[in-house]
Design a protein around this motif. Structure first.
Motif, PDB file in Angstrom:
ATOM      1  N   THR A  40       0.823  -1.205   0.000  1.00  0.00           N
ATOM      2  CA  THR A  40       0.000   0.000   0.000  1.00  0.00           C
ATOM      3  C   THR A  40       0.855   1.251   0.000  1.00  0.00           C
ATOM      4  O   THR A  40       0.539   2.247  -0.650  1.00  0.00           O
ATOM      5  CB  THR A  40      -0.929   0.009   1.232  1.00  0.00           C
ATOM      6  OG1 THR A  40      -1.631  -1.234   1.298  1.00  0.00           O
ATOM      7  CG2 THR A  40      -1.919   1.156   1.163  1.00  0.00           C
ATOM      8  N   PHE A  41       1.955   1.189   0.763  1.00  0.00           N
ATOM      9  CA  PHE A  41       2.883   2.313   0.854  1.00  0.00           C
ATOM     10  C   PHE A  41       4.292   1.811   0.575  1.00  0.00           C
ATOM     11  O   PHE A  41       4.701   0.778   1.099  1.00  0.00           O
ATOM     12  CB  PHE A  41       2.847   2.941   2.252  1.00  0.00           C
ATOM     13  CG  PHE A  41       1.480   3.351   2.699  1.00  0.00           C
ATOM     14  CD1 PHE A  41       0.940   4.558   2.291  1.00  0.00           C
ATOM     15  CD2 PHE A  41       0.731   2.521   3.511  1.00  0.00           C
ATOM     16  CE1 PHE A  41      -0.335   4.933   2.705  1.00  0.00           C
ATOM     17  CE2 PHE A  41      -0.532   2.892   3.936  1.00  0.00           C
ATOM     18  CZ  PHE A  41      -1.064   4.102   3.527  1.00  0.00           C
ATOM     19  N   ASN A  42       5.035   2.531  -0.219  1.00  0.00           N
ATOM     20  CA  ASN A  42       6.421   2.174  -0.489  1.00  0.00           C
ATOM     21  C   ASN A  42       7.242   2.414   0.781  1.00  0.00           C
ATOM     22  O   ASN A  42       7.313   3.550   1.266  1.00  0.00           O
ATOM     23  CB  ASN A  42       6.968   3.033  -1.638  1.00  0.00           C
ATOM     24  CG  ASN A  42       8.357   2.598  -2.068  1.00  0.00           C
ATOM     25  OD1 ASN A  42       9.174   2.194  -1.260  1.00  0.00           O
ATOM     26  ND2 ASN A  42       8.613   2.687  -3.368  1.00  0.00           N
ATOM     27  N   PRO A  43       7.842   1.348   1.353  1.00  0.00           N
ATOM     28  CA  PRO A  43       8.617   1.519   2.583  1.00  0.00           C
ATOM     29  C   PRO A  43       9.696   2.589   2.478  1.00  0.00           C
ATOM     30  O   PRO A  43       9.959   3.314   3.445  1.00  0.00           O
ATOM     31  CB  PRO A  43       9.233   0.127   2.798  1.00  0.00           C
ATOM     32  CG  PRO A  43       8.287  -0.804   2.111  1.00  0.00           C
ATOM     33  CD  PRO A  43       7.818  -0.052   0.911  1.00  0.00           C
ATOM     34  N   ALA A  44      10.306   2.698   1.301  1.00  0.00           N
ATOM     35  CA  ALA A  44      11.346   3.720   1.112  1.00  0.00           C
ATOM     36  C   ALA A  44      10.742   5.120   1.229  1.00  0.00           C
ATOM     37  O   ALA A  44      11.353   6.030   1.795  1.00  0.00           O
ATOM     38  CB  ALA A  44      12.017   3.535  -0.245  1.00  0.00           C
ATOM     39  N   ASP A  45       9.516   5.287   0.703  1.00  0.00           N
ATOM     40  CA  ASP A  45       8.842   6.587   0.804  1.00  0.00           C
ATOM     41  C   ASP A  45       8.527   6.927   2.253  1.00  0.00           C
ATOM     42  O   ASP A  45       8.608   8.088   2.660  1.00  0.00           O
ATOM     43  CB  ASP A  45       7.552   6.578  -0.018  1.00  0.00           C
ATOM     44  CG  ASP A  45       7.818   6.524  -1.516  1.00  0.00           C
ATOM     45  OD1 ASP A  45       8.959   6.822  -1.921  1.00  0.00           O
ATOM     46  OD2 ASP A  45       6.886   6.171  -2.266  1.00  0.00           O
ATOM     47  N   LEU A  46       8.148   5.904   3.027  1.00  0.00           N
ATOM     48  CA  LEU A  46       7.835   6.141   4.439  1.00  0.00           C
ATOM     49  C   LEU A  46       9.049   6.675   5.189  1.00  0.00           C
ATOM     50  O   LEU A  46       8.928   7.550   6.041  1.00  0.00           O
ATOM     51  CB  LEU A  46       7.349   4.850   5.098  1.00  0.00           C
ATOM     52  CG  LEU A  46       5.967   4.324   4.682  1.00  0.00           C
ATOM     53  CD1 LEU A  46       5.644   3.042   5.435  1.00  0.00           C
ATOM     54  CD2 LEU A  46       4.898   5.364   4.941  1.00  0.00           C
ATOM     55  N   GLU A  47      10.206   6.140   4.864  1.00  0.00           N
ATOM     56  CA  GLU A  47      11.421   6.585   5.545  1.00  0.00           C
ATOM     57  C   GLU A  47      11.812   8.000   5.134  1.00  0.00           C
ATOM     58  O   GLU A  47      12.426   8.729   5.917  1.00  0.00           O
ATOM     59  CB  GLU A  47      12.569   5.615   5.258  1.00  0.00           C
ATOM     60  CG  GLU A  47      12.387   4.254   5.925  1.00  0.00           C
ATOM     61  CD  GLU A  47      13.612   3.387   5.784  1.00  0.00           C
ATOM     62  OE1 GLU A  47      14.478   3.705   4.927  1.00  0.00           O
ATOM     63  OE2 GLU A  47      13.719   2.378   6.507  1.00  0.00           O
TER      64      GLU A  47
END
Length: 378
Positions: free
Chosen positions: A216-223
Motif C-alpha cells: 500500500t505504501f512504499n517503505p522507502a517513501d515512508l522513511e
C-alpha cells in the motif's frame, strides 16, 4: 576460480555489512588488519578453514563466496519502528541471513510458498481514518478466527497460518522491531527478544499491520517522508490496539468488575493481563472506546500507584525467553529426516552440540522419525 576473484568477493562481502577492514580483521581473528588487506588484494591465499569464518562474519553462504551470485539478489528493505543508530548494515545483514536460513529449512522440507497467506488487499483509501483502521483490524481478526483473546494465539497464527517468519533477536539499544516482505522468503518480522511478553504481543500486531499494508505504501517513501511515517505508525498502533482488545470482549470483562461505576487499579491490571497486553495499552483502548477521557488515560498511564500495582501483580509472571516455535519445529524436522547435520542444527538454534538432546527433551521433541503407517486413499 582465481585468487583475485575470491579476493574481490570477500571485499564486497565485508563492505556489504559495513565493516571496516580493521573491524573485520579483529572479528576474523587475524592478528592485524594487514593480513586481511593482503587477502583482499589477492596477495595471500585463503585457507579452507578461514572461508567458514568469513561466511559467518559476513553473514553469507560459503557458496556465495566460492561461486558468486550469477543473478543479482533482490534487496531486502526493512521497515524499522526505531532503526539501529549504529551498525545498521551489519545488523540487517545478520537478520537477512537468518531469514534466508529459515527459508532454506522450508525448501528442504518441500513446503510450498504461500506469501503472507492473507487474502486481503488494502489501499490508502481503506485506512484514511481510525474508524477504517478499526474496521480493518476487525476484518483481519474474523478472517483468522482470532477469538476474544487474540494475543493468546497471535504468534502461532502468524507463523503457522500466515507463514510469517518471526525471529527474536537481542537488539538492545540497536533497534526495536522491523518488518519486511521479500520476493524470495516472504513476510518476515524481527522483534527485540528483551521485551516483556505483553509488549511483544503488541509489537507483533503492530508489525502485522505493516505486513498487510506492505504494497500500500512504499517503505522507502515512508522513511523519506517523516509526516507520512508518523501517520502510518499511529495507525499501526491503533490497528494493534483494536486487534488485541476487541471492543465487545473488553466491555464484557470490564463490566464484570465495575462496581458503582468504578474500577480498581488492580482490576485494570488484571484485565490487561487477561488480554495479554500492557496496562498502558488497555488504558488507551478504554479511551478509544470512550470509557474514560484521553486526559484521564494519560494521567493513569503515569500514575505511580497504578505503576506500582502493575509491577507487583506482574512480578510473579513466569517469563521465558521468546522463540519462534515454527522455526524450531522446521529445524527439528530437517534434523529428523537427515536433511541437516547436528552441527548445523546447533548453529541454527544457537545452542551447543552437547545440549541438543536436552533441548529436544525439554520441548517434548524427538530426533527419531519412528515407524510409518499406511493411510487409506480417500
Amino acid at each position: 576460480m582465481s585468487r583475485m576473484e575470491l579476493a574481490e568477493r570477500l571485499r564486497r562481502a565485508r563492505e556489504a555489512v559495513g565493516l571496516s577492514i580493521g573491524e573485520a580483521a579483529t572479528r576474523l581473528g587475524f592478528g592485524n588488519y594487514q593480513t586481511l588487506s593482503n587477502i583482499e588484494k589477492g596477495d595471500r591465499e585463503v585457507k579452507a578453514s578461514e572461508l567458514t569464518q568469513f561466511a559467518k562474519t559476513y553473514f553469507c553462504s560459503l557458496n556465495s563466496l566460492l561461486v558468486g551470485e550469477d543473478v543479482p539478489q533482490p534487496a531486502v528493505h526493512f521497515l524499522w519502528r526505531r532503526a539501529p543508530s549504529e551498525r545498521k548494515a551489519e545488523i540487517e545483514a545478520s537478520i537477512k541471513h537468518r531469514f534466508e536460513e529459515y527459508h532454506l529449512l522450508e525448501k528442504l522440507l518441500g513446503l510450498a510458498e504461500e506469501g503472507t497467506g492473507l487474502a486481503i488487499t488494502v489501499s490508502p483509501a481503506d485506512i484514511r481514518n481510525y474508524h477504517q483502521v478499526d474496521a480493518l483490524a476487525a476484518r483481519v481478526s474474523n478472517l483468522l478466527n482470532m477469538g476474544s483473546r487474540p494475543a493468546l494465539s497471535l504468534q502461532k497464527v502468524m507463523e503457522q497460518v500466515l507463514r510469517t517468519k518471526i525471529l527474536f533477536v537481542e537488539l538492545s539499544e540497536f533497534g526495536s522491531a522491523a518488518s519486511t516482505v521479500h520476493p524470495d522468503f516472504g513476510a518476515a518480522i524481527v522483534v527485540n527478544s528483551e521485551e516483556a511478553p505483553w509488549r511483544i504481543n503488541f509489537t507483533l500486531a503492530h508489525e502485522l499491520f505493516h505486513i498487510i499494508t506492505w504494497n500500500t505504501f512504499n517503505p522507502a517513501d515512508l522513511e523519506q517522508d517523516e509526516v507520512l511515517f508518523k501517520d502510518i505508525e499511529k495507525k499501526a498502533e491503533r490497528f494493534a490496539s483494536t486487534l488485541l482488545l476487541p471492543e465487545s470482549a473488553v466491555r464484557e470483562e470490564l463490566s464484570a468488575r465495575i462496581k458503582e461505576q468504578k474500577l480498581s487499579f488492580s482490576d485494570i491490571v488484571d484485565v490487561a493481563r487477561e488480554f495479554g497486553v500492557s496496562t498502558k495499552a488497555l488504558l488507551y483502548r478504554m479511551a478509544n472506546m470512550r470509557l474514560i477521557e484521553w486526559d484521564k488515560a494519560n494521567d493513569l498511564a503515569n500514575n505511580d500507584e497504578l505503576l506500582m500495582i502493575d509491577r507487583r501483580i506482574r512480578r510473579d509472571t513466569a517469563i521465558e525467553a521468546p522463540s519462534s516455535e515454527r522455526f524450531s519445529l522446521l529445524a527439528v524436522k530437517c534434523l529428523r529426516k537427515g536433511l541437516i547435520s547436528r552441527g548445523k542444527f546447533s548453529e541454527l538454534l544457537d545452542i551447543d552440540r552437547a545440549d541438543i538432546d536436552e533441548f529436544l527433551e525439554y520441548r517434548g521433541l524427538s530426533e527419531v522419525e519412528g515407524e510409518s503407517i499406511e493411510i487409506m486413499a480417500s
